[in-house]
Design a protein around this motif. Structure first.
Motif, PDB file in Angstrom:
ATOM      1  N   THR A  54       0.864  -1.230   0.047  1.00  0.00           N
ATOM      2  CA  THR A  54      -0.042  -0.051   0.035  1.00  0.00           C
ATOM      3  C   THR A  54       0.962   1.345   0.012  1.00  0.00           C
ATOM      4  O   THR A  54       1.675   1.474   0.802  1.00  0.00           O
ATOM      5  CB  THR A  54      -0.946   0.050   1.255  1.00  0.00           C
ATOM      6  OG1 THR A  54      -1.767  -1.226   1.185  1.00  0.00           O
ATOM      7  CG2 THR A  54      -1.694   1.082   1.091  1.00  0.00           C
ATOM      8  N   LEU A  55       0.476   2.110  -0.955  1.00  0.00           N
ATOM      9  CA  LEU A  55       1.413   3.488  -1.071  1.00  0.00           C
ATOM     10  C   LEU A  55       1.447   4.243   0.455  1.00  0.00           C
ATOM     11  O   LEU A  55       0.128   4.314   0.813  1.00  0.00           O
ATOM     12  CB  LEU A  55       1.152   4.104  -2.519  1.00  0.00           C
ATOM     13  CG  LEU A  55       2.087   5.196  -2.603  1.00  0.00           C
ATOM     14  CD1 LEU A  55       3.412   4.633  -2.920  1.00  0.00           C
ATOM     15  CD2 LEU A  55       1.377   6.068  -4.119  1.00  0.00           C
ATOM     16  N   GLY A  56       2.241   4.647   0.836  1.00  0.00           N
ATOM     17  CA  GLY A  56       2.115   5.310   1.968  1.00  0.00           C
ATOM     18  C   GLY A  56       2.506   4.726   3.299  1.00  0.00           C
ATOM     19  O   GLY A  56       2.530   5.210   4.230  1.00  0.00           O
ATOM     20  N   THR A  57       2.741   3.348   2.980  1.00  0.00           N
ATOM     21  CA  THR A  57       3.316   2.410   4.052  1.00  0.00           C
ATOM     22  C   THR A  57       4.770   2.160   3.790  1.00  0.00           C
ATOM     23  O   THR A  57       5.020   2.005   2.731  1.00  0.00           O
ATOM     24  CB  THR A  57       2.615   1.124   4.218  1.00  0.00           C
ATOM     25  OG1 THR A  57       2.468   0.500   3.041  1.00  0.00           O
ATOM     26  CG2 THR A  57       1.157   1.316   4.378  1.00  0.00           C
ATOM     27  N   ASP A  58       5.801   2.132   4.707  1.00  0.00           N
ATOM     28  CA  ASP A  58       6.853   1.517   4.668  1.00  0.00           C
ATOM     29  C   ASP A  58       7.141   0.388   4.433  1.00  0.00           C
ATOM     30  O   ASP A  58       6.432  -0.645   4.477  1.00  0.00           O
ATOM     31  CB  ASP A  58       7.844   2.019   6.097  1.00  0.00           C
ATOM     32  CG  ASP A  58       7.702   3.271   6.358  1.00  0.00           C
ATOM     33  OD1 ASP A  58       7.177   4.358   5.588  1.00  0.00           O
ATOM     34  OD2 ASP A  58       8.303   3.693   7.639  1.00  0.00           O
ATOM     35  N   ILE A  59       8.422   0.192   3.465  1.00  0.00           N
ATOM     36  CA  ILE A  59       8.767  -1.162   3.053  1.00  0.00           C
ATOM     37  C   ILE A  59      10.257  -1.257   3.972  1.00  0.00           C
ATOM     38  O   ILE A  59      11.085  -0.778   3.804  1.00  0.00           O
ATOM     39  CB  ILE A  59       9.203  -1.443   1.830  1.00  0.00           C
ATOM     40  CG1 ILE A  59       7.803  -0.872   1.125  1.00  0.00           C
ATOM     41  CG2 ILE A  59       9.685  -2.937   1.230  1.00  0.00           C
ATOM     42  CD1 ILE A  59       7.806  -1.012  -0.663  1.00  0.00           C
ATOM     43  N   TRP A  60      10.258  -2.345   4.746  1.00  0.00           N
ATOM     44  CA  TRP A  60      11.758  -2.464   5.485  1.00  0.00           C
ATOM     45  C   TRP A  60      12.709  -3.573   4.633  1.00  0.00           C
ATOM     46  O   TRP A  60      11.808  -4.279   3.905  1.00  0.00           O
ATOM     47  CB  TRP A  60      11.396  -3.533   6.744  1.00  0.00           C
ATOM     48  CG  TRP A  60      11.026  -2.244   7.875  1.00  0.00           C
ATOM     49  CD1 TRP A  60       9.736  -1.543   8.163  1.00  0.00           C
ATOM     50  CD2 TRP A  60      11.905  -1.696   8.817  1.00  0.00           C
ATOM     51  NE1 TRP A  60       9.849  -0.890   9.232  1.00  0.00           N
ATOM     52  CE2 TRP A  60      11.165  -0.793   9.705  1.00  0.00           C
ATOM     53  CE3 TRP A  60      13.144  -2.099   8.997  1.00  0.00           C
ATOM     54  CZ2 TRP A  60      11.588  -0.215  10.905  1.00  0.00           C
ATOM     55  CZ3 TRP A  60      13.920  -1.350  10.246  1.00  0.00           C
ATOM     56  CH2 TRP A  60      13.004  -0.439  11.033  1.00  0.00           C
ATOM     57  N   ILE A  61      13.834  -3.142   4.910  1.00  0.00           N
ATOM     58  CA  ILE A  61      14.575  -3.972   4.160  1.00  0.00           C
ATOM     59  C   ILE A  61      15.725  -4.659   5.191  1.00  0.00           C
ATOM     60  O   ILE A  61      15.989  -3.804   6.076  1.00  0.00           O
ATOM     61  CB  ILE A  61      15.578  -3.369   2.972  1.00  0.00           C
ATOM     62  CG1 ILE A  61      16.211  -2.025   3.464  1.00  0.00           C
ATOM     63  CG2 ILE A  61      14.426  -3.070   1.773  1.00  0.00           C
ATOM     64  CD1 ILE A  61      16.967  -1.452   2.436  1.00  0.00           C
ATOM     65  N   PRO A  62      16.335  -5.626   4.831  1.00  0.00           N
ATOM     66  CA  PRO A  62      17.281  -6.259   6.059  1.00  0.00           C
ATOM     67  C   PRO A  62      18.579  -5.424   6.146  1.00  0.00           C
ATOM     68  O   PRO A  62      18.904  -5.601   7.465  1.00  0.00           O
ATOM     69  CB  PRO A  62      17.500  -7.597   5.519  1.00  0.00           C
ATOM     70  CG  PRO A  62      16.484  -8.030   4.361  1.00  0.00           C
ATOM     71  CD  PRO A  62      16.248  -6.480   3.935  1.00  0.00           C
ATOM     72  N   GLU A  63      19.098  -5.011   5.357  1.00  0.00           N
ATOM     73  CA  GLU A  63      20.305  -4.485   5.144  1.00  0.00           C
ATOM     74  C   GLU A  63      20.726  -3.628   4.232  1.00  0.00           C
ATOM     75  O   GLU A  63      19.966  -3.388   2.958  1.00  0.00           O
ATOM     76  CB  GLU A  63      21.530  -5.403   5.147  1.00  0.00           C
ATOM     77  CG  GLU A  63      21.400  -6.170   4.114  1.00  0.00           C
ATOM     78  CD  GLU A  63      22.759  -7.317   3.874  1.00  0.00           C
ATOM     79  OE1 GLU A  63      23.522  -7.091   4.797  1.00  0.00           O
ATOM     80  OE2 GLU A  63      22.635  -7.997   2.961  1.00  0.00           O
ATOM     81  N   LEU A  64      21.668  -2.703   4.246  1.00  0.00           N
ATOM     82  CA  LEU A  64      22.054  -1.854   3.026  1.00  0.00           C
ATOM     83  C   LEU A  64      23.768  -1.989   2.935  1.00  0.00           C
ATOM     84  O   LEU A  64      24.362  -1.072   3.738  1.00  0.00           O
ATOM     85  CB  LEU A  64      21.569  -0.572   3.113  1.00  0.00           C
ATOM     86  CG  LEU A  64      21.820   0.636   1.816  1.00  0.00           C
ATOM     87  CD1 LEU A  64      21.256  -0.121   0.643  1.00  0.00           C
ATOM     88  CD2 LEU A  64      21.505   1.868   2.484  1.00  0.00           C
ATOM     89  N   THR A  65      24.287  -2.901   2.129  1.00  0.00           N
ATOM     90  CA  THR A  65      25.686  -2.729   2.013  1.00  0.00           C
ATOM     91  C   THR A  65      26.316  -1.547   1.143  1.00  0.00           C
ATOM     92  O   THR A  65      25.553  -0.875   0.322  1.00  0.00           O
ATOM     93  CB  THR A  65      26.060  -3.963   1.499  1.00  0.00           C
ATOM     94  OG1 THR A  65      25.846  -4.048   0.006  1.00  0.00           O
ATOM     95  CG2 THR A  65      25.784  -5.274   2.149  1.00  0.00           C
TER      96      THR A  65
END
Length: 214
Positions: A54-65
């Motif tokens: 849903t646009l407006g909700t966050d998307i979590w990611i595990p890491e950022l190398t």
């Protein structure tokens, strides 16, 4: 707080707008402890694709190398997760990651002309919708947020003896604040029109540094 009471509190806070929905992508590999923290702090929606979120909700990611960071910055994704982040940012989603999972921030004390490129890339991603969180907010944090925000807005201007810096840039990001903390800056003077990224706002709430609009 036992499980049943916790679930009731989550429902109430969600209906009051103090507890948010957030998304995780089923094709990404989340550490068990991170997934548990997210489940405790949010109403979790697990989706296979960005387009299903849903646009407006966050998307979590595990890491950022660092490799992923630069590939996203250049628009040439290096792996599946980078592809997801590029797609999400292009479509206007907020992408969220813990600061401890951002490889570059674990090297924040290393300042060279070469690493400057990486910090500039990180700043651009923050301005484009990347949110870097110091911690995953707990239920207790959610219940305290309104009171805490009110207290922050009542803080006085900088007093004598504090170390102050004037921000010239139009946007204030978390990576800039981390740099100021390392220099023992206590107050950042900003202009009325300065844009503060969401992750910078979270960082200010959790660290001994204040903003002063002038």
């Amino acid at each position: 707080m036992d499980y049943e009471i916790e679930q009731i509190v989550k429902i109430v806070l969600y209906k009051l707008g103090q507890l948010k929905q957030t998304n995780i992508i089923s094709t990404l590999n989340y550490p068990v402890d991170l997934k548990k923290q997210l489940e405790d702090a949010f109403v979790i929606i697990e989706q296979e694709k960005v387009s299903a979120c849903t646009l407006g909700t966050d998307i979590w990611i595990p890491e950022l190398t660092c490799k992923q960071l630069m590939s996203i910055y250049q628009g040439i994704p290096s792996d599946h997760q980078s592809e997801i982040v590029v797609e999400a940012l292009l479509k206007g989603y907020k992408v969220t990651v813990l600061s401890t999972s951002v490889e570059l921030l674990q090297m924040a004390s290393i300042k060279t002309p070469f690493t400057k490129r990486y910090f500039e890339a990180l700043d651009l991603l923050e301005q484009s919708g990347l949110k870097i969180m110091k911690t995953v907010n707990t239920l207790e944090d959610a219940m305290k947020n309104v009171k805490k925000d009110a207290e922050i807005t009542k803080q006085n201007d900088a007093v004598s003896g504090e170390k102050v810096v004037d921000l010239e840039q139009k946007v204030l990001t978390e990576s800039q604040l981390i740099h100021y903390i390392q220099q023992h800056i206590e107050v950042v003077n900003i202009k009325p029109t300065t844009i503060i990224t969401p992750s910078a706002q979270d960082f200010i709430r959790q660290n001994p540094i204040r903003l002063n609009r002038k």
